[in-house]
Design a protein around this motif. Structure first.
Motif, mmCIF file in Angstrom:
data_model
loop_
_atom_site.group_PDB
_atom_site.id
_atom_site.type_symbol
_atom_site.label_atom_id
_atom_site.label_comp_id
_atom_site.label_asym_id
_atom_site.label_seq_id
_atom_site.Cartn_x
_atom_site.Cartn_y
_atom_site.Cartn_z
ATOM 1 N N VAL A 69 -2.385 -5.699 -7.651
ATOM 2 C CA VAL A 69 -3.506 -6.463 -7.100
ATOM 3 C C VAL A 69 -3.048 -7.369 -5.958
ATOM 4 N N LEU A 70 -1.960 -8.101 -6.155
ATOM 5 C CA LEU A 70 -1.472 -8.993 -5.108
ATOM 6 C C LEU A 70 -1.074 -8.223 -3.857
ATOM 7 N N ALA A 71 -0.432 -7.069 -4.048
ATOM 8 C CA ALA A 71 0.000 -6.262 -2.904
ATOM 9 C C ALA A 71 -1.201 -5.733 -2.122
ATOM 10 N N SER A 72 -2.264 -5.340 -2.842
ATOM 11 C CA SER A 72 -3.460 -4.826 -2.164
ATOM 12 C C SER A 72 -4.112 -5.899 -1.298
ATOM 13 N N TRP A 73 -4.210 -7.111 -1.839
ATOM 14 C CA TRP A 73 -4.828 -8.189 -1.073
ATOM 15 C C TRP A 73 -3.928 -8.664 0.057
ATOM 16 N N ALA A 74 -2.636 -8.643 -0.162
ATOM 17 C CA ALA A 74 -1.718 -8.982 0.921
ATOM 18 C C ALA A 74 -1.839 -7.967 2.048
ATOM 19 N N GLY A 75 -2.031 -6.683 1.682
ATOM 20 C CA GLY A 75 -2.212 -5.648 2.689
ATOM 21 C C GLY A 75 -3.473 -5.872 3.508
ATOM 22 N N LEU A 76 -4.538 -6.320 2.843
ATOM 23 C CA LEU A 76 -5.776 -6.620 3.560
ATOM 24 C C LEU A 76 -5.551 -7.738 4.586
ATOM 25 N N ILE A 77 -4.833 -8.782 4.168
ATOM 26 C CA ILE A 77 -4.595 -9.921 5.062
ATOM 27 C C ILE A 77 -3.748 -9.514 6.260
ATOM 28 N N THR A 78 -2.656 -8.790 6.002
ATOM 29 C CA THR A 78 -1.771 -8.413 7.107
ATOM 30 C C THR A 78 -2.478 -7.486 8.088
ATOM 31 N N GLU A 79 -3.359 -6.633 7.572
ATOM 32 C CA GLU A 79 -4.075 -5.711 8.446
ATOM 33 C C GLU A 79 -5.115 -6.433 9.297
ATOM 34 N N SER A 91 -3.395 -9.378 11.401
ATOM 35 C CA SER A 91 -2.258 -8.958 12.233
ATOM 36 C C SER A 91 -1.078 -9.919 12.091
ATOM 37 N N VAL A 92 -0.728 -10.199 10.841
ATOM 38 C CA VAL A 92 0.407 -11.079 10.547
ATOM 39 C C VAL A 92 1.470 -10.286 9.795
ATOM 40 N N GLY A 93 2.679 -10.827 9.752
ATOM 41 C CA GLY A 93 3.772 -10.155 9.062
ATOM 42 C C GLY A 93 3.547 -10.093 7.564
ATOM 43 N N ASP A 101 -4.990 4.044 -5.460
ATOM 44 C CA ASP A 101 -5.263 5.480 -5.449
ATOM 45 C C ASP A 101 -5.843 5.914 -4.106
ATOM 46 N N ILE A 102 -6.831 5.155 -3.622
ATOM 47 C CA ILE A 102 -7.513 5.500 -2.378
ATOM 48 C C ILE A 102 -6.556 5.421 -1.198
ATOM 49 N N GLU A 103 -5.678 4.394 -1.209
ATOM 50 C CA GLU A 103 -4.693 4.257 -0.138
ATOM 51 C C GLU A 103 -3.818 5.505 -0.039
ATOM 52 N N VAL A 104 -3.361 5.988 -1.192
ATOM 53 C CA VAL A 104 -2.432 7.121 -1.213
ATOM 54 C C VAL A 104 -3.139 8.437 -0.917
ATOM 55 N N LEU A 105 -4.296 8.663 -1.557
ATOM 56 C CA LEU A 105 -4.972 9.954 -1.451
ATOM 57 C C LEU A 105 -5.681 10.165 -0.123
ATOM 58 N N TRP A 106 -6.263 9.095 0.430
ATOM 59 C CA TRP A 106 -7.021 9.244 1.672
ATOM 60 C C TRP A 106 -6.397 8.525 2.871
ATOM 61 N N LYS A 107 -5.237 7.896 2.667
ATOM 62 C CA LYS A 107 -4.531 7.212 3.755
ATOM 63 C C LYS A 107 -5.408 6.144 4.412
ATOM 64 N N ILE A 108 -6.148 5.415 3.599
ATOM 65 C CA ILE A 108 -7.013 4.351 4.104
ATOM 66 C C ILE A 108 -6.359 3.008 3.773
ATOM 67 N N PRO A 109 -6.144 2.116 4.750
ATOM 68 C CA PRO A 109 -5.555 0.800 4.485
ATOM 69 C C PRO A 109 -6.427 -0.003 3.525
ATOM 70 N N SER A 110 -5.797 -0.860 2.732
ATOM 71 C CA SER A 110 -6.539 -1.613 1.718
ATOM 72 C C SER A 110 -7.646 -2.455 2.325
ATOM 73 N N SER A 139 -9.505 -1.800 4.902
ATOM 74 C CA SER A 139 -10.643 -0.932 5.195
ATOM 75 C C SER A 139 -11.367 -0.527 3.912
ATOM 76 N N ILE A 140 -10.614 -0.361 2.829
ATOM 77 C CA ILE A 140 -11.225 0.006 1.549
ATOM 78 C C ILE A 140 -12.182 -1.069 1.074
ATOM 79 N N TYR A 141 -11.738 -2.322 1.114
ATOM 80 C CA TYR A 141 -12.598 -3.413 0.672
ATOM 81 C C TYR A 141 -13.827 -3.541 1.569
ATOM 82 N N ARG A 142 -13.650 -3.315 2.869
ATOM 83 C CA ARG A 142 -14.784 -3.402 3.783
ATOM 84 C C ARG A 142 -15.805 -2.291 3.495
ATOM 85 N N LEU A 143 -15.311 -1.066 3.293
ATOM 86 C CA LEU A 143 -16.208 0.044 2.998
ATOM 87 C C LEU A 143 -16.947 -0.180 1.674
ATOM 88 N N ALA A 144 -16.207 -0.647 0.668
ATOM 89 C CA ALA A 144 -16.818 -0.889 -0.642
ATOM 90 C C ALA A 144 -17.937 -1.912 -0.540
#
Length: 204
Positions: free
Chosen positions: A26-36, A39-41, A161-170, A172-177
Motif C-alpha cells: 500500500v505504501l509503495a503504491s501511494w508513493a508511486g502516485l506521488i512521484t509520478e 515528478s519528485v524522486g 496487479d494492474i500495474e504489472v498486467l497492464w503496465k499502468i502507473p499507480s 493513473s490507476i487511482y485517477r481512472l478508478a
C-alpha cells in the motif's frame, strides 16, 4: 497470531508477516502516485522511508481525489496490525484457497490457545477477509464446496496487479478508478477494483 516453524522450531507470527507485506504494498503504491504526479524522486523502499515520504506529502495527498482510498487503506492496516500483535498464540493448519467469489485469500484452520485457559473451539478463517470464516460444525459443507468449486474468471485486481498486467502507473490507476467509478472492495487493508469496470475503461 503465531504458528510453529517446522524447520527452526521458533515461533513465527504469520499474521504480522502478512500485514507487513500489505503495508509495504500500500505504501509503495501511494508513493508511486506521488512521484509520478509531482515528478519528485522516489523514497527508499522500506516501511520507514515510505511512511516518512507519505507524511511529508500529506498536504498534497489531502487534496487528491483518491484521498478517501488512502484513509480507508491505512485505517484497515492499522486495525490489522494491532490485531496481529495480540499476545495469544494459535495453532494454524493450512486448508486451501478461499471459496468466496473474488477472494484471493487462503483458508486456515485455527485453534486459539490462551495461557491458563482451555483452547477455544477451532474455526476456519480466510487470511484476506475476516468476514470469511466457518465454525467447526460447517467444515463438512465447506469441504464439499471446495471439492466442487471450479476455476472461474478472476473478478478483482489490486493496484499492484494492474500495474504489472497492464503496465499502468499507480497514479493513473487511482485517477481512472475515481474518474470511471470502479467498484472497489478492501482485503487485508488493500483496495481491489472490479475487473469488469477496469476492462470497460481500458476499452473506452
Amino acid at each position: 497470531m503465531t504458528s510453529s516453524n517446522s524447520h527452526q522450531g521458533m515461533p513465527f507470527n504469520t499474521a504480522a508477516a502478512e500485514v507487513r507485506s500489505s503495508i509495504m504494498s500500500v505504501l509503495a503504491s501511494w508513493a508511486g502516485l506521488i512521484t509520478e504526479e509531482r515528478s519528485v524522486g522516489a523514497p527508499q523502499r522500506h516501511v520507514v522511508g515510505l511512511a516518512r515520504f507519505l507524511h511529508e506529502n500529506i498536504p498534497w495527498l489531502r487534496a487528491h481525489p483518491a484521498a478517501h482510498d488512502l484513509i480507508d487503506e491505512l485505517s484497515t492496516l492499522t486495525r490489522l496490525a494491532r490485531r496481529a500483535s495480540d499476545s495469544r498464540s494459535v495453532r494454524v493448519i493450512p486448508v486451501g484457497p478461499c471459496v468466496r467469489e473474488g477472494c484471493d485469500g487462503k483458508l486456515r484452520a485455527v485453534v486459539k490457545v490462551v495461557p491458563g485457559a482451555q483452547p477455544k473451539p477451532s474455526e476456519i478463517r480466510c487470511s484476506a477477509d475476516r468476514a470469511h470464516w466457518w465454525a467447526s460444525s460447517e467444515w463438512a459443507a465447506l469441504a464439499s464446496r471446495m471439492r466442487t468449486l471450479r476455476d472461474h474468471r478472476r473478478t478483482w485486481y489490486s493496484v499492484a496487479d494492474i500495474e504489472v498486467l497492464w503496465k499502468i502507473p499507480s497514479g493513473s490507476i487511482y485517477r481512472l478508478a475515481n474518474q470511471y467509478r470502479w467498484r472497489r472492495r478492501k482485503v487485508s487493508g488493500r483496495v481491489f477494483y472490479h475487473a469488469e469496470d477496469l476492462h470497460n475503461s481500458l476499452r473506452s
